[in-house]
Design an enzyme around this catalytic site. Structure first.
Site, PDB file in Angstrom:
ATOM      1  N   LYS A 298       0.856  -1.190   0.000  1.00 32.80           N
ATOM      2  CA  LYS A 298       0.000   0.000   0.000  1.00 32.80           C
ATOM      3  C   LYS A 298       0.890   1.237   0.000  1.00 32.80           C
ATOM      4  O   LYS A 298       1.895   1.281   0.707  1.00 32.80           O
ATOM      5  CB  LYS A 298      -0.895  -0.016   1.251  1.00 32.80           C
ATOM      6  CG  LYS A 298      -1.895   1.139   1.314  1.00 32.80           C
ATOM      7  CD  LYS A 298      -2.764   1.054   2.574  1.00 32.80           C
ATOM      8  CE  LYS A 298      -3.838   2.140   2.587  1.00 32.80           C
ATOM      9  NZ  LYS A 298      -4.663   2.089   3.810  1.00 32.80           N
TER      10      LYS A 298
ATOM     11  N   SER B 150      -9.711   2.206   3.025  1.00 34.95           N
ATOM     12  CA  SER B 150      -8.846   2.903   2.094  1.00 34.95           C
ATOM     13  C   SER B 150      -7.855   2.001   1.345  1.00 34.95           C
ATOM     14  O   SER B 150      -7.328   2.402   0.311  1.00 34.95           O
ATOM     15  CB  SER B 150      -8.037   3.956   2.859  1.00 34.95           C
ATOM     16  OG  SER B 150      -7.132   3.341   3.760  1.00 34.95           O
TER      17      SER B 150
ATOM     18  N   SER C  66      -9.867   0.264   7.423  1.00 34.34           N
ATOM     19  CA  SER C  66      -9.348   0.349   6.061  1.00 34.34           C
ATOM     20  C   SER C  66      -8.751  -0.931   5.474  1.00 34.34           C
ATOM     21  O   SER C  66      -8.409  -0.956   4.295  1.00 34.34           O
ATOM     22  CB  SER C  66      -8.306   1.463   5.973  1.00 34.34           C
ATOM     23  OG  SER C  66      -8.945   2.707   5.857  1.00 34.34           O
TER      24      SER C  66
END
Lengths: 490, 461
Positions: free
Chosen positions: B78, B153, B177
């Site tokens: 990420k 997210s 997330s």
């Protein structure tokens, strides 16, 4: 006589508190591994954290905690076993993360005090509100380019102790002595070098005035970043008179922050309370609360060096020094170290009063004359001790010793070497002295007659002649004694 | 030859160990898949050359018999994790040119374990969102229905895992997330106990909530991924010194006699597989016990106050002065304003403004302090529940992924979007989502039991 300002409408007194920032002596910064040393080429002592890189986290340097606790003991203060780090938020070029890590709600050190000497020589106790641990900002350099500023983050993140006094200070002299006492204390403890020129000790002043007898406080003005004892005293004096002047004209002024201008000798407005910043303090989630054990604190306490007050007491009680001498010799850590090293020659201890006289007399005079700090003295304390030994052993006279000292100071040589080189050794050979006296008497029989007629004062003149003939090397006691004998024989 | 990207992480590791294929083979297959599915916009930065170099090195390690636990496995990171020499953006314009000189502790440990880096995945800007639509680098599409969002997210990571563009990926949770996009993309996600994984080098959103974690196709894969990432790190003062348990070894598929709590506040809306799942757990020998979590409803408000309060100061460092994008101005303040107006997207700016208010002299007492108090009460809910049960079981996100259009019109603000996820973020307990959308929450530090139960949940047909 306290510090009262006679105005046109009233007698005024001042109320003052000081916030002193001391840079902590430690190898690395308070939350990063970068060097905390002063100076260095710009941006060479900077860890990723110190320039606010993403994902960088603070890790508390234990040395800084220890230094705060030591200083806390120096302030006779309560050490808090539980303290918390907070973020103080504001934007500025030299603040790399946009917040300063400090301790607002739970500081590491609580209430304490510093005893100062006021303008009348009396002891006055100034309360200390707190000492908290925080990080320093970097430096903005505005004068290198017409439109741009430069940033140096070497100082960013260096540990600071902020020592906040209570509003107990009532005169510029008290403020000055408070600062001198603080500086002496942190230097004794080795927690800060106390160097105000390099900014490792900085002072913010809070000051207000009120007519004598009035209760409560009037508007307070903060004067930021004043960097010498003298300037602090001057700034307070200026500000107090400015405020009184305004009140006496029937005017008021805002609660504001001002700057001290030492060149024009004035204070100038910086920002007023109305547009004061909201620093949005809140606990730093990157740092757990600091919890200290009783043992940890106690361990630091028992290993503290002797503090000035205790040392002064010892100098008076066990060394028998007068209060004045003890105070001067302990006012500064390096002076005390020098004195103690000069006092002790191997296992033997020299006469404390004689050593004190030399240190406070000839040594201080020479150091002041040449602007040399005592720790850099060209006459090492051991050598001063040996010089004193030469006098005590009757090898040289006190008068010669003063000359020898000056030579030592300029050349850095030992007393014995100078005495040897210059042939200054005192003449204690009775035969040689008797011979000199005989010659002087023979050449001045008229004066001998005057002595015999009762003009005793002339004996001194004879001793002088003998000293002159021997170039000062004759032991004066011995010369006196032999002169008496010879005169009686004439 | 079969498509190597169809293998789970566990199967890939076995295949590599048995020399059925090399790391270069499997890495090439993933790089091809990434190219083919670039339209999903799962990655912000692809690192194909770097990946092949790492794969070659991995094959050499295997040949020398010095293979790490993830040796040769291609994974995605990420774009909230700082990677040395590889651009790290947090999906923000303000960091769009930022190349770190340092590596996050967790990714450093993944590379030490032999993993191969395929690239950096998309996310909501600074991980603020649950749709991956606020990224400066564009929207990520849900591989199962490209008109829909992948959740967020960590939506780029979830989409990459679901579309077989990587064997597994890292994620971060602040308010759900990892579990949210795992649920939307029908994969597995796990966030360990707060303090298990170092936050060093992870771009901060809200420090007291941020937790690095993982997304993969199965819980077993999650266990393989997370184990090397965990453990004490002196660079993070909030990181625990506790020893890391054997997580893969804990997956013994036996939950007989285990007490599983069902919080009634988490079952107001449930997906179709909910009732069968309860039945399945009973069949596996677990005892189901109803528990009360009375402060669940408040978690959302508490989360917003705390996360935005912390975020506003964490993001203060992005001022254009030292790195990142700078937009000039006539004065320092003007430069700050121009840089931050242009550098941050609308959602981030909204949260900055609210966060500034929540931490202001007035907002602090009116909002921040009460939120911290409520956070303690929410924690008490968990403490009380865990006196009676070993883990909690519930749906993760009981709704279907919304369309990108719906997301742009605020669909993520719906109350069933994340209210089953937030309480466990506020308390730091370990939690994970199985690849059928059901979640398990455990006691502090009992990460192993959470994974073990989730592994059983994934056995359900």
């Amino acid at each position: 006589m306290t510090y009262i300002i006679k105005g046109k409408t009233a007698d005024w007194e001042m109320i003052c508190g000081l916030e002193v920032h001391c840079e902590i002596l430690s190898n690395s910064k308070v939350f990063s591994g970068a060097s905390a040393e002063f100076g260095g080429l710009p941006n060479t002592h900077v860890a990723f954290l110190d320039c606010g890189m993403p994902g960088q986290l603070p890790v508390l340097n234990e040395k800084c905690v220890e230094q705060c606790i030591k200083t806390g003991f120096g302030l006779n203060a309560k050490i808090n076993k539980h303290s918390v780090f907070d973020r103080k938020n504001y934007f500025y070029g030299d603040l790399p993360t946009g917040y300063q890590i400090t301790q607002l709600f739970y500081p590491i050190v609580g209430e304490g005090y510093v005893d100062v000497t006021d303008e009348d020589g009396n002891i006055k106790r100034i309360g200390v509100e707190r000492l908290h641990l925080e990080q320093d900002a970097g430096k903005s350099i505005h004068d290198m380019h017409p439109t741009q500023s430069y940033l140096d983050f070497n100082r960013a993140g260096v540990g600071l102790m902020e020592i906040v006094s209570k509003p107990d200070i009532r005169s510029p002299e008290q403020a000055g002595d408070y600062l001198r006492k603080l500086r002496s204390m942190v230097r004794y403890l080795g927690t800060c070098d106390g160097n105000m020129d390099e900014g490792s000790m900085r002072c913010d002043i809070n000051v207000s005035v009120r007519p004598v007898g009035e209760e409560g406080f009037r508007h307070r003005v903060e004067i930021k970043n004043v960097n010498s004892v003298k300037f602090v005293m001057q700034a307070i004096d200026l500000e107090v008179h400015r405020q009184i002047n305004l009140y006496e004209q029937g005017l008021d002024f805002p609660q504001e922050t001002r700057l001290f201008d030492a060149v024009n000798m004035e204070t100038r407005a910086m920002r007023s309370k109305e547009n004061a910043l909201d620093y949005r303090y809140f606990p730093d989630p990157d740092l757990p609360p600091l919890n200290l054990t009783e043992e940890y604190i106690e361990n630091i306490r028992v290993n503290l060096p002797e503090m000035p007050e205790a040392k002064k007491k010892r100098y008076m009680e066990s060394l028998g020094l007068p209060e004045y001498d003890a105070r001067i010799l302990t006012s500064d850590k390096d002076t005390a170290i020098y004195f103690e090293r000069a006092l002790h020659g191997g296992a033997t201890q020299r006469d404390p009063k004689k050593v004190a006289n030399w240190v406070m007399g000839d040594l201080f005079a020479a150091l002041n004359r040449e602007y040399i700090a005592i720790e850099d003295s060209p006459v090492r304390p051991e050598d001063l001790g040996s010089l004193i030994d030469l006098i005590n052993d009757g090898k040289i006279s006190g008068k010669i010793a003063k000359e020898v000292f000056e030579d030592m100071f300029t050349t850095g040589k030992s007393a014995a070497a100078i005495v040897e080189e210059k042939g200054l050794k005192q003449v204690s050979d009775t035969g040689a002295i008797e011979k000199m006296i005989d010659e002087v008497i023979a050449a001045n029989m008229d004066k001998v007659a005057e002595i015999k007629a009762g003009k005793d004062k002339l004996k001194g003149w004879f001793v002088g002649q003998i000293m002159k003939a021997s170039q000062g090397k004759v032991n004066p006691g011995l010369a006196n004694q032999l002169l008496e004998k010879k005169l009686s024989e004439v | 030859m079969t498509d190597l990207t169809n293998l789970t992480l566990s199967a890939t590791l076995k295949g590599l160990e048995n020399k059925e294929f090399s790391s270069v083979d499997v890495t090439k297959a993933y790089l091809q898949k990434m190219e083919d599915l670039r339209r999903l916009n799962a990655f912000i930065t692809e690192t194909p050359e770097h990946a092949l170099e790492m794969a070659k090195a991995s094959d050499e390690h295997r040949a020398k018999g010095i293979a790490g636990k993830l040796e040769g496995a291609p994974i995605a990171i990420k774009d909230m994790f700082c990677t040395k020499g590889i651009r790290t953006t947090a999906a923000s314009k303000i960091l769009s040119n930022f190349v770190p000189e340092f590596e996050a502790t967790t990714t450093e440990r993944l590379w030490q374990a032999g993993a191969v880096c395929l690239g950096k995945t998309n996310t909501d800007e600074f991980a603020m969102g649950s749709s991956t639509i606020t990224s400066y680098f564009g929207v990520t599409h849900n591989p199962h229905d490209e008109t829909r969002v992948p959740g967020g997210s960590s939506g780029g990571s979830a989409a990459a895992v679901a579309a077989h563009m990587c064997a597994a990926a890292t994620g971060t949770e602040t308010g759900g997330s990892i579990r949210h996009p795992a649920s939307f993309c029908q994969i597995s996600g796990f966030k360990p106990t707060y303090g298990r994984c170092s936050r060093y080098g992870v771009v901060a959103y809200a420090s007291s909530l941020d937790e690095p974690g993982v997304l993969a196709r199965t819980i077993e894969d999650c266990a393989h991924m997370i184990e090397p990432m965990m453990g004490y790190d002196p660079k993070d003062s909030t990181c625990s010194k506790r020893e890391v348990p054997d997580l893969v070894g804990a997956l013994d598929k036996n939950i007989k006699g285990m007490k599983i709590g069902i919080p009634k506040e988490y079952t107001e809306l449930v997906p179709d597989n909910w009732e069968p799942a309860l039945q399945f757990l009973k069949e596996q020998g677990a005892e189901l016990i109803d528990v009360d979590m009375p402060h669940t409803e408040e978690a959302g408000m508490v989360y917003y106050v705390i996360s935005q309060g912390e975020a506003t100061t964490n993001l203060a460092r992005y001022d254009g002065a030292r790195y990142g994008v700078r937009v000039e101005g006539k004065t320092l303040d003007e430069m700050y304003m121009n840089t931050r107006m242009e550098g941050f997207g609308q959602e981030v700016r909204n949260r900055m403004i609210l966060g500034t208010f929540f931490t202001s002299a007035k907002g602090y007492n009116d909002y921040f302090v009460p939120a911290q108090k409520m956070r303690s009460l929410i924690k008490q809910d968990f403490d009380k529940a865990f006196e009676k049960v070993d883990v909690l079981f519930s749906p993760a996100v009981p709704i279907k992924p919304f369309t990108i259009e719906e997301a742009k019109h605020g669909a993520a603000k719906g109350r069933f979007n994340d209210n089953y996820l937030m309480p466990s973020c506020l308390t730091g307990v370990p939690a994970g989502c199985a690849n059928n959308g059901l979640q398990v929450i455990g006691r502090m530090w009992d990460d192993a039991t959470v994974l073990k139960v989730l592994d059983v949940v994934e056995m359900m047909k």
